[in-house]
Each structure stands twice: as C-alpha cells, then as structure tokens.
Write an enzyme that holds these catalytic residues in place. Structure first.
Site, PDB file in Angstrom:
ATOM      1  N   GLU B  58       0.819  -1.222   0.000  1.00 27.63           N
ATOM      2  CA  GLU B  58       0.000   0.000   0.000  1.00 27.63           C
ATOM      3  C   GLU B  58       0.844   1.260   0.000  1.00 27.63           C
ATOM      4  O   GLU B  58       0.548   2.230  -0.711  1.00 27.63           O
ATOM      5  CB  GLU B  58      -0.955  -0.005   1.202  1.00 27.63           C
ATOM      6  CG  GLU B  58      -2.029  -1.093   1.148  1.00 27.63           C
ATOM      7  CD  GLU B  58      -1.542  -2.446   1.646  1.00 27.63           C
ATOM      8  OE1 GLU B  58      -0.419  -2.530   2.183  1.00 27.63           O
ATOM      9  OE2 GLU B  58      -2.295  -3.440   1.491  1.00 27.63           O
ATOM     10  N   HIS B 128     -11.426  -3.258  10.034  1.00 28.57           N
ATOM     11  CA  HIS B 128     -12.035  -3.107   8.704  1.00 28.57           C
ATOM     12  C   HIS B 128     -13.226  -2.149   8.726  1.00 28.57           C
ATOM     13  O   HIS B 128     -13.970  -2.082   7.757  1.00 28.57           O
ATOM     14  CB  HIS B 128     -12.533  -4.471   8.187  1.00 28.57           C
ATOM     15  CG  HIS B 128     -11.466  -5.323   7.574  1.00 28.57           C
ATOM     16  ND1 HIS B 128     -10.216  -5.482   8.108  1.00 28.57           N
ATOM     17  CD2 HIS B 128     -11.470  -6.065   6.437  1.00 28.57           C
ATOM     18  CE1 HIS B 128      -9.507  -6.304   7.344  1.00 28.57           C
ATOM     19  NE2 HIS B 128     -10.242  -6.668   6.326  1.00 28.57           N
TER      20      HIS B 128
END
Lengths: 323, 322
Positions: B58, B128
C-alpha cells in the site's frame, strides 16, 4: 549520453563542495535559518551518477539533497536563495534545504522522509515511459532508509514491473548517529538481490568509479534490463546536521573521522587534472558562488500574506487561522 | 427512469473517466477482477496497463501514484479497506498533499483515493470498519463523502479531474442505495445539498447517514419540521450553504459516523456558531470517543450513530429552545 569529461566531473564535485561550505558559513552567520544537512564528503556520488543521465531522466533525493540538485544542473544562485528562504529560490522560499526541487531539469524534490523517493521515482518513470519517453530514474537515499518498508516495497514494484530506476544507496556509515552495523541486518546489496535487482558496490569517494558504474547500469536499464542498485560507500565529513555544532554529539571515533576525510572525492578527482585546469575550475566555481551568495542575500523575502500560496494546485483557497 | 445503484454509479464514473482521458489509470488490490464489485469489467475494457493489480504494497503504490501524477498522469487508487488509509496516511499527507506548496508551485498531484465500503460493514470488526474522513479534512486533503448514486458519480468524476489529491469515501451503508437517475453529471466540490426542507432544525448528515436522517425527519413530520443538509464534501466544506440553512431554522444537529473527539461534527458546529446565534445549544450524534468497532453485530451497532439517538437529539434541541 554519459559525460566522460574529467574536468566537468571535477567542476561538479568542486561546486558542491564549495556550495556546502558557503552554506555552512551562512548557517553560522544566521542567514540560513533551520540549518542544513551537509553533503560534504559525498560529492562524488551525486556528480558521478548525474554524469550518466540524459536530459529526459528524473531523480529524487533526500534531506541531504543539495548535491543531487546541483549535480543535475540547478542554478546554484537560486538554490542558495532557496536555502535562505528567498522569493527567488528554486521553490520560491517554500521548500528550503530539505525540499529543494527543480522540475524543469527532472529533479522531483528532495524528500525529508528518507525512504520516500524510491516509490515516487518508480511511479514517475513508469508514467514517463507510458507517455513514450525513454526515461530512467534515480532514487537517492542513505543507509538508514534501507530499513524503511516503503523503500523495500518500491524495490519490489520496480523489479516486478521492470521500471528502470537506479536505486543509489549512499552508505555513509550512519543514520544520524546510528552506525550501519547496528541497524542493517544482512547487506544492503543483498536486500536488492532478494528482489532480483542487480546490485553493485562502488567506491563513492571516486567520482569516476561512480560514473562508470552508473553509466553501465543506465545503459542496461535503457535496454530493458529493469531496476538496479548501486551501494556507494562514502563518508560524511561533517555533522549529520549543522545543529550538531551546538549540541556536540559524540558518536564517531576521531581516528575514523580522519581516515574518512582522507578519502576526499574532490581531491581524488582534482588530481586527475593538470594543475592549470584545476585552478581554472576552482576560480570559476568561486566566482559563481560569490555571485550566488550575493544573489541570495540580496533577493527579496516572500510576503507573509502569501504564506500558503501554492498550497493547492487547483487554486482552492483556505480559511485563515485568525479570529 | 433507470434505477442506478451507488456501486454501479462509481463503476460508471471510473469507466467514463478512463474513456474520456488517456492520462487516467486505476490501480489497487484485486481491481482487475473487481473484488470490491466497483471495478468490475474495467480491466477487460481498458486493459491491464490502465487497470493495474498491485501487490499488497500500500505504501509503495500510493507513492507510486504520486510519482505518476508528478509525471503528468491522473491515477485513481482503490483501497479495499478503509483502515488501510492509516497505513498510507503518511504517503498521502506528507507527500501528495505537501508537494505543491513545498516545491513552490512546481507541480500538482492529481491522485484520487477511492474507498468503497468505508465504515461499518457489519461483522468486519476492529480493523475493517473505520470511517476516517475527519483525519483527511483536518490535514486539508479534499475529502468527499457522497450519499446518493448521482452524487457518487458526480463527485468521483470531479475528484478525478481535480488537480489536487482527493479522498472519496463511499460508505458501506450507501453502496446498495438505488436511485432514479436522469442526468449524470459532475458535482462541484464544496457545495452541499438540501435533501429535505424544514423550518425547525437543520440536521447535517454525512454519507449513508443522510438516508437515516431523512427517515427520522419523515418519522418526526408533524411534530418537528426537519431540514436535512448533506455537505457532500467535508473539505472544502459548504459553510455558506449550511449557514443559510441554520439561519432559517435556528437549530443544529450533526449526524456523523466518526469518533466524537476532534471529529468533523465538532468542526461543523464550531464553524456555524462562529457565524450565527442559535436558538438552542447545538448537538452532535457520533461514534463514541476513540471508538473501535467491536465484532458482534449488536456491539457494532451500539457504537454507530443511530436513528434513535438522532431523534432524541432533535427533541432535546427543540426542548432546550422552548
């Protein structure tokens, strides 16, 4: 495309050397606020690598970035003006020592986060090649940066997508005060090799050795060879940052410092020239820097009312912080 | 009239921009197969050079996009999980956002960060389920949270064309919203939208919470006349539009799926009360301070702002001013 002229290579290392020395004087004189990270002793790396580049190539460096920008051909007067926070500086006084950038010659910024340039340059080179340019890129970083995950991720992306980036590790032995032996497990070249990146070690104090290794790497990269890494062994002659003069950090043995300073890239390259040529370059560099210092100190300071000009490229305006 | 889902609106915006502008490209994890169901079909149509799968790197691919933007392209990154933004906060804030100023205007960084499925996805637990839009508004990165399919399309298109970095939060709670859509067109940044007019209280609702606010407004109709204001972009914020609304109603409640302390709700309230005198103290309905979403569905719901809390806040605001 490689510039093989030993005189020009000497001029570059000499220019960086004297630029840095003049800048340190300006720090101590109070004209450069915030100090600098001197590149003294490491000049051969920037000079050697940049001698192997063409006009379409791009690079990004670190907080110790003056040498890269100058070796790429930035105007020393505007560069010094930037360090002095003047409107005429490369970044209009908004970047200073750690962020000097000159997009007109492919210098996409000096980055104060030490492992940051790798992925940025990888993206920039990939984009330029997609647009049809034969661009290669250089990411300069120190030995400390090889412990930042972001850089290792960039190794992977560049290798995987065969983006021609020359990763140049300037191993000066210390990440601020942390010796490389206490920070790097395995070897720096070995980390690149793990990603299938060809890696060589080179004497960073010899500008021609750096240039030759870089030229060979750039040649292979232009033929589609994918990224490469050069670990240039060097020594920083001075402090990590000029603030050390005030705080007197004690972390390098004196005999190590003298041994390091004995291998001087400016002297090594200078000895390859006839005395007359060297003297001519020295005089020319001195005149250039005298003019640069005058230009920087006589240049106007930015208007505080414009402090956040350039914050948004889109022209978005912001609310002020007062009342 | 065609019914368009929020998710499909995002896909259409990406497809239209990829088709319109050669410099636009998309990258992210599993975008070629469309694991988020937003990029479905795009790799087949535009090729894997322009719709690129990335390794799980990322930080590197976020800065890769910065570099590509510096070299003249317009990258769009899809993040599958909102909490990944914490991982790349450095790359967005410290690099992409700062480059134009630090270089004295030598460059622009037109990257779009698309976060489909932001906020609670019910049962996806602590790492999440964040909804970190306030962080980006705080640092000054353009921050967009569309509530409807038409706005999702229009704001994503605008984000991609914008010359600075933009984070587009597509709330999980809005992804399946469907709407009758007549015209799809770009929506300007910094302009809010009044979804429902009312006289007694202005409720500012963000993202999927707009639909909750509208439902509560409907329930309370007859008792309280609720105006529902959707800022659509949190930074820049349409403070003029909101001030106009609150100047009429005199009362303000903010419904925000972020944490309470230093959240956007606090900013919205402060910005309004700097400008006008309210008839009652303003109120905010948010996640608790420092919330981490627990796993069990009932616990997950318990820390999200609810319709009941909103109705209560509206009633209290009315009572405080009587």
């Amino acid at each position: 495309m490689t510039d093989a002229d030993p005189v020009r290579l000497y001029r570059t290392v000499r220019l960086i050397r004297r630029f840095e020395q003049r800048a340190v004087e300006l720090v101590h004189g109070g004209q450069i606020v915030g100090g600098i990270h001197p590149y003294l002793g490491q000049e051969g790396i920037a000079a050697g690598v940049c001698a192997a580049l063409g006009v379409d190539d791009v690079l990004a460096g670190t907080h110790r970035g003056h040498g890269h920008v100058l070796a790429r051909g930035a105007d020393p007067a505007r560069m010094l003006a930037e360090l002095c926070g003047r409107l005429t500086g490369l970044n209009s006084g908004r970047g200073g020592s750690m962020h000097a950038a000159d997009f007109s010659i492919g210098v996409l910024g000096a980055n104060a986060i030490v492992g940051a340039s790798g992925a940025i340059i990888t993206g920039a080179v990939w984009a330029r090649r997609r647009q049809g340019h034969d661009t290669v890129g250089v990411s300069f970083f120190g030995d400390g940066a090889v412990n930042e995950g972001m850089l290792l991720e960039a190794f992977n992306l560049a290798a995987l997508w065969r983006v021609p980036v020359l990763f140049v590790c300037e191993n000066n032995g210390y990440a601020t005060t942390m010796p490389v032996a206490g920070a790097v497990a395995g070897s720096i070249a070995g980390r690149a090799a793990a990603f299938g990146i060809r890696a060589v070690e080179v004497d960073g104090q010899d500008p021609e050795a750096v240039r030759d290794a870089s030229a060979a790497a750039v040649g292979r990269m232009r033929s589609g060879g994918g990224p490469e890494l050069i670990e240039a062994r060097t020594y920083r002659f001075d402090a990590h940052h000029t603030f050390e003069h005030a705080v007197r950090l004690d972390y390098r043995p004196p005999d190590e410092v003298s041994r390091g300073r004995a291998r001087d890239p400016v002297r090594i390259q200078g000895e390859r020239l006839p005395d007359a040529d060297r003297a001519a370059v020295d005089a020319e560099v001195e005149a250039t820097l005298d003019a640069a210092v005058r230009f920087a100190l006589e240049s106007p300071e930015p208007d505080p009312a414009d402090a956040l000009t350039y914050l948004y490229a889109s022209g978005l305006t912001v609310r002020t912080g007062g009342g | 009239m065609p019914r368009l889902s929020y998710r499909r609106a995002l896909t259409r915006a990406l497809a239209d921009e990829l088709a319109r502008d050669e410099t636009v490209f998309l990258l992210g994890e599993d975008v070629q197969v469309g694991a988020s169901l937003v990029t479905t079909g795009l790799a087949k149509r535009f090729g894997t050079e322009r719709v690129r799968d990335t390794p799980l790197s990322e930080q590197a691919f976020t800065s890769f996009a910065t570099g590509a933007a510096l070299a003249g392209l317009r990258p769009v990154i899809e993040f599958q999980i909102p909490s990944l933004l914490f991982l790349v906060f450095e790359q967005i804030v410290n690099h992409a956002h700062k480059f134009p100023l630090m270089t004295g205007g030598q460059c622009s960084v037109p990257v779009t960060y698309l976060v489909p499925g932001s906020g609670s996805r019910t049962g996806w637990a602590g790492q999440h389920s964040d909804h970190p839009y306030s962080l980006f508004a705080h640092v000054g990165v353009v921050t967009v949270v569309p509530a409807t399919p038409a706005d999702a399309y229009g704001l994503l298109v605008t984000a991609i064309r914008h010359d600075d970095p933009v984070v587009v939060f597509a709330p999980a709670g809005a992804m399946d919203v469907r709407d009758d859509v007549v015209d799809l067109e770009p929506v300007p940044l910094g302009r809010g939208r009044v979804h429902r007019y009312g006289d007694d209280v202005t409720v500012v609702a963000i993202g999927h919470l707009v639909h909750d606010a509208l439902a509560v407004a409907e329930e309370l109709a007859g008792q309280v006349s609720v105006e529902v204001f959707d800022p659509r972009t949190l930074y820049p914020f349409d403070i003029d539009g909101l001030t106009e609304s609150v100047a009429r109603t005199g009362r303000l409640v903010v419904l925000d799926d972020g944490n309470r302390s230093c959240g956007i709700a606090a900013e919205i309230i402060a910005s309004v009360v700097e400008r006008i005198r309210l008839l009652a103290p303003p109120r905010r309905v948010t996640r608790p301070d420092g919330a981490v979403l627990p796993f069990a569905p009932a616990l997950d719901r318990a820390v999200q702002p609810s319709r009941e809390q909103l109705a209560t806040a509206i009633h209290l605001t009315m009572k405080d001013s009587s």
